[in-house]
Design a protein around this motif. Structure first.
Motif, PDB file in Angstrom:
ATOM      1  N   LYS A  33       1.165  -1.412  -0.040  1.00 23.94           N
ATOM      2  CA  LYS A  33       0.444   0.503  -0.453  1.00 23.94           C
ATOM      3  C   LYS A  33       0.683   1.511   0.169  1.00 23.94           C
ATOM      4  O   LYS A  33       0.465   2.391  -0.823  1.00 23.94           O
ATOM      5  N   THR A  34       1.900   0.952   0.991  1.00 19.81           N
ATOM      6  CA  THR A  34       3.201   2.585   0.949  1.00 19.81           C
ATOM      7  C   THR A  34       3.246   2.399  -0.551  1.00 19.81           C
ATOM      8  O   THR A  34       3.937   3.967  -0.754  1.00 19.81           O
ATOM      9  N   GLY A  35       3.784   0.962  -1.304  1.00 18.00           N
ATOM     10  CA  GLY A  35       4.622   1.653  -2.148  1.00 18.00           C
ATOM     11  C   GLY A  35       3.193   1.782  -3.410  1.00 18.00           C
ATOM     12  O   GLY A  35       4.075   2.975  -3.909  1.00 18.00           O
ATOM     13  N   ASP A  36       2.340   1.559  -3.488  1.00 16.30           N
ATOM     14  CA  ASP A  36       1.300   2.458  -4.338  1.00 16.30           C
ATOM     15  C   ASP A  36       1.567   3.693  -3.976  1.00 16.30           C
ATOM     16  O   ASP A  36       1.113   4.515  -4.926  1.00 16.30           O
ATOM     17  N   GLN A  37       1.061   4.613  -3.014  1.00 16.23           N
ATOM     18  CA  GLN A  37       1.288   5.790  -2.517  1.00 16.23           C
ATOM     19  C   GLN A  37       2.527   6.118  -2.990  1.00 16.23           C
ATOM     20  O   GLN A  37       2.108   7.385  -3.646  1.00 16.23           O
ATOM     21  N   VAL A  38       3.241   5.925  -3.064  1.00 15.46           N
ATOM     22  CA  VAL A  38       4.585   6.367  -3.385  1.00 15.46           C
ATOM     23  C   VAL A  38       4.502   6.870  -4.727  1.00 15.46           C
ATOM     24  O   VAL A  38       4.572   8.148  -5.079  1.00 15.46           O
ATOM     25  N   LEU A  42       4.125  10.495  -6.777  1.00 16.90           N
ATOM     26  CA  LEU A  42       5.561  10.837  -7.352  1.00 16.90           C
ATOM     27  C   LEU A  42       5.077  10.719  -8.684  1.00 16.90           C
ATOM     28  O   LEU A  42       5.055  11.394  -9.159  1.00 16.90           O
ATOM     29  N   ALA A  43       4.437  10.564  -9.772  1.00 11.39           N
ATOM     30  CA  ALA A  43       3.402  10.808 -10.645  1.00 11.39           C
ATOM     31  C   ALA A  43       2.800  11.569 -10.281  1.00 11.39           C
ATOM     32  O   ALA A  43       2.880  12.670 -11.453  1.00 11.39           O
ATOM     33  N   LEU A  65       7.731  12.356   0.782  1.00  9.95           N
ATOM     34  CA  LEU A  65       9.281  12.174   1.574  1.00  9.95           C
ATOM     35  C   LEU A  65       8.428  11.999   3.335  1.00  9.95           C
ATOM     36  O   LEU A  65       9.756  11.446   4.051  1.00  9.95           O
ATOM     37  N   LEU A  66       7.394  12.542   3.340  1.00 12.00           N
ATOM     38  CA  LEU A  66       7.492  11.808   4.936  1.00 12.00           C
ATOM     39  C   LEU A  66       6.888  10.785   5.314  1.00 12.00           C
ATOM     40  O   LEU A  66       7.573   9.539   6.718  1.00 12.00           O
ATOM     41  N   GLN A  67       6.316   9.405   4.329  1.00  9.08           N
ATOM     42  CA  GLN A  67       6.290   8.135   4.043  1.00  9.08           C
ATOM     43  C   GLN A  67       8.100   7.541   3.736  1.00  9.08           C
ATOM     44  O   GLN A  67       8.085   6.260   4.485  1.00  9.08           O
ATOM     45  N   VAL A  68       8.476   8.238   3.057  1.00 11.28           N
ATOM     46  CA  VAL A  68       9.829   7.380   2.478  1.00 11.28           C
ATOM     47  C   VAL A  68      10.968   8.885   2.593  1.00 11.28           C
ATOM     48  O   VAL A  68      11.640   8.770   1.182  1.00 11.28           O
ATOM     49  N   ASN A  71      13.520   7.930  -0.634  1.00 14.65           N
ATOM     50  CA  ASN A  71      13.163   7.792  -1.589  1.00 14.65           C
ATOM     51  C   ASN A  71      14.328   9.094  -2.575  1.00 14.65           C
ATOM     52  O   ASN A  71      14.671   9.865  -2.802  1.00 14.65           O
ATOM     53  N   TYR A  72      15.368   7.978  -3.053  1.00 12.90           N
ATOM     54  CA  TYR A  72      16.011   8.741  -4.871  1.00 12.90           C
ATOM     55  C   TYR A  72      15.732  10.301  -6.035  1.00 12.90           C
ATOM     56  O   TYR A  72      15.132  11.123  -5.533  1.00 12.90           O
ATOM     57  N   ALA A  73      13.918   9.200  -5.820  1.00 12.32           N
ATOM     58  CA  ALA A  73      13.720  10.219  -7.216  1.00 12.32           C
ATOM     59  C   ALA A  73      12.426  11.055  -6.139  1.00 12.32           C
ATOM     60  O   ALA A  73      11.953  12.141  -7.130  1.00 12.32           O
ATOM     61  N   ALA A  74      11.707  11.074  -5.046  1.00 14.10           N
ATOM     62  CA  ALA A  74      11.351  11.823  -4.679  1.00 14.10           C
ATOM     63  C   ALA A  74      12.303  13.164  -3.905  1.00 14.10           C
ATOM     64  O   ALA A  74      11.847  14.291  -4.682  1.00 14.10           O
ATOM     65  N   ASN A  75      13.204  12.842  -3.794  1.00  8.17           N
ATOM     66  CA  ASN A  75      14.398  13.853  -2.673  1.00  8.17           C
ATOM     67  C   ASN A  75      15.581  14.444  -5.020  1.00  8.17           C
ATOM     68  O   ASN A  75      15.000  16.012  -4.559  1.00  8.17           O
ATOM     69  N   GLU A  76      15.324  13.901  -5.521  1.00  9.62           N
ATOM     70  CA  GLU A  76      15.869  14.509  -6.749  1.00  9.62           C
ATOM     71  C   GLU A  76      14.605  15.165  -7.696  1.00  9.62           C
ATOM     72  O   GLU A  76      14.882  16.913  -7.323  1.00  9.62           O
TER      73      GLU A  76
END
Length: 182
Positions: A33-38, A42-43, A65-68, A71-76
């Motif tokens: 569920k977290t993976g899907d939310q991320v 991001l999309a 970013l609060l969840q993960v 996360n590389y993609a979110a930080n970039e």
């Protein structure tokens, strides 16, 4: 019919065991569920970013970013959003996190090098460009950008090697296109 009754309890037991196994492993379901939310977050953020809706993109990425946090993609992406908003100093930390998360990522290091150069952190920018040229020595754009960086610093001698390499890549591209068009 009698044989069915022999099988039915076994099927119920298998179903019950499966149900218990699924219920006993909620972390896997929560991770999915977290993976899907991320992925969805991001999309959505990237969609807002491409439409230049930076406030919405920033909100979406910060929620991811609060969840993960790592996360590389979110930080970039947050670094890119903040840069687009003219908040280069704020973007630096997110580009640095992206590089720490994925040290071999050429795009993350390019963004970090550009950020450092824009902020006049020339020693750090130079270190990133050198690392980039080791990671991707045949990248025309990278060689060109590195050469321009040195020219802007007034270090013409340092600019020669990457600019010559970029020129060679440019000629290789031109010759390759001519050969393919024949």
């Amino acid at each position: 019919l009698k044989s069915m009754w022999k099988v039915f309890p076994a099927c119920c037991m298998i179903g019950l065991c499966f149900s218990v196994a699924v219920l006993a492993d909620p972390p896997r379901a929560a991770a999915q569920k977290t993976g899907d939310q991320v992925t969805e977050g991001l999309a959505a953020a990237e969609s807002h970013y491409t439409r230049q809706q930076y406030a919405q993109a920033e909100a979406e990425v910060r929620a991811v970013l609060l969840q993960v946090p790592g996360n590389y993609a979110a930080n970039e992406l947050l670094g890119l959003v903040l840069t687009a908003e003219g908040r280069d100093a704020d973007a630096t930390g997110f580009f640095e996190k992206a590089v720490r998360t994925s040290p071999a990522s050429v795009p993350a290091r390019e963004n970090l090098a550009a950020n450092y150069a824009k902020r006049k952190k020339n020693t750090l920018a130079e270190m990133e460009f050198k690392t980039l040229l080791r990671l991707d020595p045949k990248n025309f754009d990278l060689q060109h950008n590195c050469g321009e960086f040195y020219i802007n610093l007034g270090k013409i001698a340092n600019a020669l090697a990457p600019l010559k390499a970029a020129q060679l890549r440019s000629e290789e591209r031109r010759v390759g296109k001519e050969c393919r068009s024949r």
